[in-house]
Write an enzyme that holds these catalytic residues in place. Structure first.
Site, short mmCIF file in Angstrom:
data_model
loop_
_atom_site.label_atom_id
_atom_site.label_comp_id
_atom_site.label_asym_id
_atom_site.label_seq_id
_atom_site.Cartn_x
_atom_site.Cartn_y
_atom_site.Cartn_z
N GLU A 1 -2.38 -1.69 1.37
CA GLU A 1 -2.49 -1.23 -0.02
C GLU A 1 -1.92 0.17 -0.23
O GLU A 1 -1.42 0.49 -1.31
CB GLU A 1 -3.96 -1.24 -0.45
CG GLU A 1 -4.48 -2.58 -0.89
CD GLU A 1 -3.95 -2.97 -2.26
OE1 GLU A 1 -2.77 -3.34 -2.36
OE2 GLU A 1 -4.72 -2.91 -3.23
N THR B 1 1.80 2.31 -12.63
CA THR B 1 0.54 2.76 -12.01
C THR B 1 0.53 4.28 -11.90
O THR B 1 -0.49 4.94 -12.12
CB THR B 1 0.38 2.13 -10.61
OG1 THR B 1 0.54 0.72 -10.75
CG2 THR B 1 -0.97 2.41 -10.01
#
Ligand code: ADP
Length: 308
Positions: A128, A181
């Site tokens: 991630e 993001t």
């Protein structure tokens, strides 16, 4: 076992009062993956369908997570990974998490399960970090453990699986707009007032307690976010109207999924979920934005093996 074929689900993180710590696993939305043992050592991403993502194992979260696991458990053979993408990257429902969690799940199964699901979370987190620049567990934890999870701490890693009340149902609306993001991150203020912090931890504690008691009214009163949502909701078209529409249709809560642009509503039961979905559809259609809408129960199992 030489190969495993499974469904790796989407997930919702940053659940209102649980920014960065609370996440839940979805059911009908997810990627399909195949992990296969190979004679050649190392990790290879041999197939990606459905989306344009890097095959380079150092750039694809599935590759990074797999290598993190194999560093702790070296073997003289290797693995190849196939990813059939259904979750659009950057939609806010854990696209990279499904791949990172899936790759370590598949490899662990083929190795005879040397690691617990909790231990797999830490490898998936390393994956991630490629997608979002920091090692977050709030999407990979619900995918690997199933249900609703709380990340108490990332270093050392401690994840708690919370109960999923049986009637709890999620509605996911993905407005098809681009939201970076990085931008969603930059918009956050660095400091929080004491008053807001007190409200938030009061709500988070109450929400967790409501899950144990299956108290939907307490869930509704506590599923609030006075810290992040006021800033990030500005990036989502019609957010306040969507929220009102979902509440008017009976939702117990509504918020931003991950860092957006997807939003989620939680309801008690499927009937209300359908009504909420209809209200959201009407609202988003009225402003001419293309969208996807999903209804899901809370997937208490997480990743699911697909039978041959
Ligand atoms: P979201 O949670 O909003 O769906 P993600 O946090 O999953 O978005 O991040 C998507 C980013 O991760 C994209 O920049 C994408 O290129 C990168 N990425 C790397 N590998 C993968 C993968 N296997 N699946 C999805 N995204 C990946």
């Amino acid at each position: 076992m030489e190969e495993i074929n499974f469904f790796s689900p989407a997930s919702v993180a940053n659940v209102s009062c649980g920014f960065d710590v609370l996440g839940f696993c979805l059911d009908p939305i997810g990627d399909e993956m195949v992990v296969r043992r190979t004679v050649a050592p190392g990790v290879k991403i041999s197939k990606i369908e459905g989306q344009d993502l890097p095959f380079d194992v150092k750039k694809n979260v599935a590759g990074v997570a797999a290598e993190a696991l194999l560093k702790e458990f070296p073997v003289d053979f290797g693995f190849e990974i196939e990813i059939y993408k259904k979750i659009k990257a950057g939609s806010g429902i854990g696209s990279s998490a499904a791949s990172a969690a899936g790759s370590v799940y598949g490899i662990n199964e083929l190795l005879g399960r040397p690691f617990t699901a909790h231990e797999l979370v830490s490898f998936a987190m390393e994956g991630e970090s490629v997608a979002c620049g920091a090692a977050h567990a709030d999407n990979v934890a619900p995918v690997l453990l199933g249900g609703i999870t709380l990340v108490r701490s990332t270093a050392p890693l401690e994840v708690i699986k919370l109960p999923s009340p049986s009637e709890l149902t999620a509605v996911i609306l993905h407005p098809k707009i681009e939201l970076k993001t990085l931008h969603a991150r930059e918009i956050l203020k660095k400091n929080v007032s004491m008053e807001k912090a007190v409200q938030q931890w009061g709500n988070l504690g109450a929400f967790v307690s409501a899950l144990y008691q299956e108290d939907y009214e307490l869930m509704s009163r506590s599923l609030k976010d006075g810290i992040v949502e006021p800033m990030r909701s500005l990036l989502i078209p019609n957010f306040e109207n969507l929220k009102k529409a979902s509440k008017d249709a009976g939702a117990i809560g509504f918020g931003i999924s991950g860092s957006g642009p997807s939003v989620f509503a939680l309801t008690q039961g499927l009937k209300t979920a359908k009504e909420v979905a209809e209200a959201l559809k009407k609202n988003i259609s009225s402003i001419g934005i293309d969208f996807e809408l999903h209804i899901s129960n809370i997937n208490n199992q997480g990743i699911k093996v697909i039978a041959d």
